[in-house]
Design a protein around this motif. Structure first.
Motif, PDB file in Angstrom:
ATOM      1  N   ALA A 280      12.504  -6.792  -3.517  1.00  0.00           N
ATOM      2  CA  ALA A 280      12.429  -5.377  -3.882  1.00  0.00           C
ATOM      3  C   ALA A 280      11.688  -5.241  -5.207  1.00  0.00           C
ATOM      4  O   ALA A 280      12.254  -5.482  -6.273  1.00  0.00           O
ATOM      5  N   LEU A 281      10.413  -4.900  -5.126  1.00  0.00           N
ATOM      6  CA  LEU A 281       9.576  -4.721  -6.310  1.00  0.00           C
ATOM      7  C   LEU A 281       9.127  -3.271  -6.381  1.00  0.00           C
ATOM      8  O   LEU A 281       8.672  -2.706  -5.385  1.00  0.00           O
ATOM      9  N   LEU A 282       9.223  -2.676  -7.554  1.00  0.00           N
ATOM     10  CA  LEU A 282       8.713  -1.327  -7.742  1.00  0.00           C
ATOM     11  C   LEU A 282       7.195  -1.360  -7.859  1.00  0.00           C
ATOM     12  O   LEU A 282       6.608  -2.338  -8.310  1.00  0.00           O
ATOM     13  N   GLY A 283       6.573  -0.280  -7.464  1.00  0.00           N
ATOM     14  CA  GLY A 283       5.124  -0.215  -7.572  1.00  0.00           C
ATOM     15  C   GLY A 283       4.593   1.175  -7.284  1.00  0.00           C
ATOM     16  O   GLY A 283       5.350   2.137  -7.131  1.00  0.00           O
ATOM     17  N   ARG A 284       3.284   1.239  -7.203  1.00  0.00           N
ATOM     18  CA  ARG A 284       2.594   2.472  -6.850  1.00  0.00           C
ATOM     19  C   ARG A 284       1.476   2.110  -5.878  1.00  0.00           C
ATOM     20  O   ARG A 284       1.004   0.977  -5.867  1.00  0.00           O
ATOM     21  N   TYR A 285       1.056   3.102  -5.070  1.00  0.00           N
ATOM     22  CA  TYR A 285      -0.041   2.856  -4.149  1.00  0.00           C
ATOM     23  C   TYR A 285      -0.961   4.061  -4.099  1.00  0.00           C
ATOM     24  O   TYR A 285      -0.550   5.191  -4.353  1.00  0.00           O
ATOM     25  N   MET A 286      -2.219   3.801  -3.794  1.00  0.00           N
ATOM     26  CA  MET A 286      -3.216   4.865  -3.685  1.00  0.00           C
ATOM     27  C   MET A 286      -3.840   4.806  -2.301  1.00  0.00           C
ATOM     28  O   MET A 286      -4.335   3.764  -1.873  1.00  0.00           O
ATOM     29  N   LEU A 287      -3.819   5.943  -1.607  1.00  0.00           N
ATOM     30  CA  LEU A 287      -4.417   6.046  -0.288  1.00  0.00           C
ATOM     31  C   LEU A 287      -5.857   6.536  -0.403  1.00  0.00           C
ATOM     32  O   LEU A 287      -6.385   6.685  -1.499  1.00  0.00           O
ATOM     33  N   ALA A 288      -6.463   6.801   0.729  1.00  0.00           N
ATOM     34  CA  ALA A 288      -7.877   7.186   0.739  1.00  0.00           C
ATOM     35  C   ALA A 288      -8.148   8.490   0.005  1.00  0.00           C
ATOM     36  O   ALA A 288      -9.265   8.719  -0.469  1.00  0.00           O
ATOM     37  N   ASP A 289      -7.136   9.361  -0.111  1.00  0.00           N
ATOM     38  CA  ASP A 289      -7.327  10.627  -0.836  1.00  0.00           C
ATOM     39  C   ASP A 289      -7.293  10.437  -2.348  1.00  0.00           C
ATOM     40  O   ASP A 289      -7.420  11.396  -3.097  1.00  0.00           O
ATOM     41  N   ARG A 290      -7.091   9.169  -2.789  1.00  0.00           N
ATOM     42  CA  ARG A 290      -7.095   8.771  -4.205  1.00  0.00           C
ATOM     43  C   ARG A 290      -5.901   9.333  -4.976  1.00  0.00           C
ATOM     44  O   ARG A 290      -5.884   9.309  -6.203  1.00  0.00           O
ATOM     45  N   ARG A 291      -4.891   9.803  -4.274  1.00  0.00           N
ATOM     46  CA  ARG A 291      -3.649  10.223  -4.932  1.00  0.00           C
ATOM     47  C   ARG A 291      -2.701   9.035  -4.992  1.00  0.00           C
ATOM     48  O   ARG A 291      -2.688   8.184  -4.099  1.00  0.00           O
ATOM     49  N   GLU A 292      -1.902   8.964  -6.052  1.00  0.00           N
ATOM     50  CA  GLU A 292      -0.973   7.855  -6.242  1.00  0.00           C
ATOM     51  C   GLU A 292       0.453   8.279  -5.910  1.00  0.00           C
ATOM     52  O   GLU A 292       0.856   9.411  -6.169  1.00  0.00           O
ATOM     53  N   TYR A 293       1.210   7.332  -5.346  1.00  0.00           N
ATOM     54  CA  TYR A 293       2.587   7.588  -4.961  1.00  0.00           C
ATOM     55  C   TYR A 293       3.447   6.377  -5.333  1.00  0.00           C
ATOM     56  O   TYR A 293       2.961   5.244  -5.297  1.00  0.00           O
ATOM     57  N   PRO A 294       4.726   6.586  -5.664  1.00  0.00           N
ATOM     58  CA  PRO A 294       5.613   5.452  -5.953  1.00  0.00           C
ATOM     59  C   PRO A 294       6.087   4.781  -4.674  1.00  0.00           C
ATOM     60  O   PRO A 294       6.135   5.401  -3.599  1.00  0.00           O
ATOM     61  N   CYS A 295       6.450   3.509  -4.783  1.00  0.00           N
ATOM     62  CA  CYS A 295       6.941   2.774  -3.621  1.00  0.00           C
ATOM     63  C   CYS A 295       7.834   1.625  -4.077  1.00  0.00           C
ATOM     64  O   CYS A 295       7.949   1.332  -5.272  1.00  0.00           O
ATOM     65  N   GLN A 296       8.457   0.972  -3.092  1.00  0.00           N
ATOM     66  CA  GLN A 296       9.208  -0.252  -3.344  1.00  0.00           C
ATOM     67  C   GLN A 296       9.006  -1.181  -2.153  1.00  0.00           C
ATOM     68  O   GLN A 296       8.968  -0.728  -1.002  1.00  0.00           O
ATOM     69  N   THR A 297       8.845  -2.465  -2.421  1.00  0.00           N
ATOM     70  CA  THR A 297       8.661  -3.412  -1.330  1.00  0.00           C
ATOM     71  C   THR A 297       9.991  -3.695  -0.634  1.00  0.00           C
ATOM     72  O   THR A 297      11.064  -3.642  -1.239  1.00  0.00           O
ATOM     73  N   VAL A 298       9.900  -3.999   0.662  1.00  0.00           N
ATOM     74  CA  VAL A 298      11.050  -4.440   1.452  1.00  0.00           C
ATOM     75  C   VAL A 298      10.970  -5.956   1.643  1.00  0.00           C
ATOM     76  O   VAL A 298      11.932  -6.674   1.423  1.00  0.00           O
ATOM     77  N   ASP A 299       9.811  -6.417   2.078  1.00  0.00           N
ATOM     78  CA  ASP A 299       9.556  -7.849   2.161  1.00  0.00           C
ATOM     79  C   ASP A 299       8.055  -8.074   2.008  1.00  0.00           C
ATOM     80  O   ASP A 299       7.249  -7.148   2.130  1.00  0.00           O
ATOM     81  N   MET A 300       7.681  -9.350   1.755  1.00  0.00           N
ATOM     82  CA  MET A 300       6.282  -9.623   1.440  1.00  0.00           C
ATOM     83  C   MET A 300       5.945 -11.073   1.749  1.00  0.00           C
ATOM     84  O   MET A 300       6.810 -11.962   1.658  1.00  0.00           O
ATOM     85  N   SER A 301       4.704 -11.296   2.133  1.00  0.00           N
ATOM     86  CA  SER A 301       4.136 -12.634   2.265  1.00  0.00           C
ATOM     87  C   SER A 301       2.763 -12.598   1.620  1.00  0.00           C
ATOM     88  O   SER A 301       2.279 -11.521   1.248  1.00  0.00           O
ATOM     89  N   PRO A 302       2.080 -13.741   1.483  1.00  0.00           N
ATOM     90  CA  PRO A 302       0.727 -13.703   0.928  1.00  0.00           C
ATOM     91  C   PRO A 302      -0.261 -12.926   1.799  1.00  0.00           C
ATOM     92  O   PRO A 302      -1.346 -12.571   1.347  1.00  0.00           O
TER      93      PRO A 302
END
Length: 208
Positions: A30-52
């Motif tokens: 569970a890592l906090l973060g932000r993401y940007m979609l194609a509309d170039r707007r930013e939104y907060p998020c949190q990871t559930v699981d991850m691999s390389p």
């Protein structure tokens, strides 16, 4: 955490290894973060699981299948990819990364998985900066204001010193940034932001 079953039937534990993770084993994290979609707007998020090779996010705004997304995750940094599916509550991203970047992600995930397994303290693995203008106003839920000085800032929180110290768990606003007081340390206290800071705000000239 990886388990192995020896011949005598007992279960032993061994630490996650980067070589295991390079084969795209997913790690619950569970890592906090932000993401940007194609509309170039930013939104907060949190990871559930991850691999390389991929990451699953929980978030409010879901990107379209095939849409490019830019992520900034604490401990991991900036990564890019495309939306590949829509699990409940968010979306999954297939990462576009060089072999070198995948190896780095594997090592970071290995450290996070082993830290969780061994119960190690979180520490300060993410980057922190000391602002040029350290004076800040801390506003309590009651409306009371406290004058404080910033010791350092990360994208997920801030260390402060002040004559008056709010209680653990108090919801506070640091300048214009809301957060929660999560710990005391000698000479000050730490506040975790309710949402991580945007990468473009994170520099030594920033104001909260």
């Amino acid at each position: 955490m990886i388990t192995a079953q020896p011949p005598d039937g007992t279960t032993t534990l061994r630490l996650a290894r980067a070589s295991d993770l390079r084969r795209h084993q997913r790690v619950p994290v569970a890592l906090l973060g932000r993401y940007m979609l194609a509309d170039r707007r930013e939104y907060p998020c949190q990871t559930v699981d991850m691999s390389p090779g991929g990451v699953r996010l929980t978030c409010a705004v879901v990107g379209a299948i095939g849409e490019r997304v830019v992520l900034y995750l604490e401990h991991i940094g900036r990564i890019e990819g495309v939306v590949v599916r829509h699990p409940t509550g968010g979306f999954a991203v297939q990462l576009a990364a060089t072999p070198r970047k995948r190896d780095k992600i594997a090592s970071q995930l290995t450290w996070l998985a082993n830290r969780e397994m061994l119960g190690l303290p979180e520490g300060r693995a993410h980057e922190r900066v000391v602002p040029k203008q350290p004076a800040v106003v801390v506003r309590l839920e009651s409306g009371r204001e406290i004058q404080a000085r910033v010791i350092d800032i990360s994208m997920s929180g801030v260390a402060l010193t002040s004559v008056t110290t709010p209680p653990i768990g108090a919801t506070v606003t640091i300048g214009r940034t809301p957060g929660k007081l999560v710990r005391y340390f000698e000479g000050g206290f730490g506040v975790q932001f309710l949402l991580p800071l945007s990468p473009d705000r994170f520099h030594d000239g920033m104001t909260l």
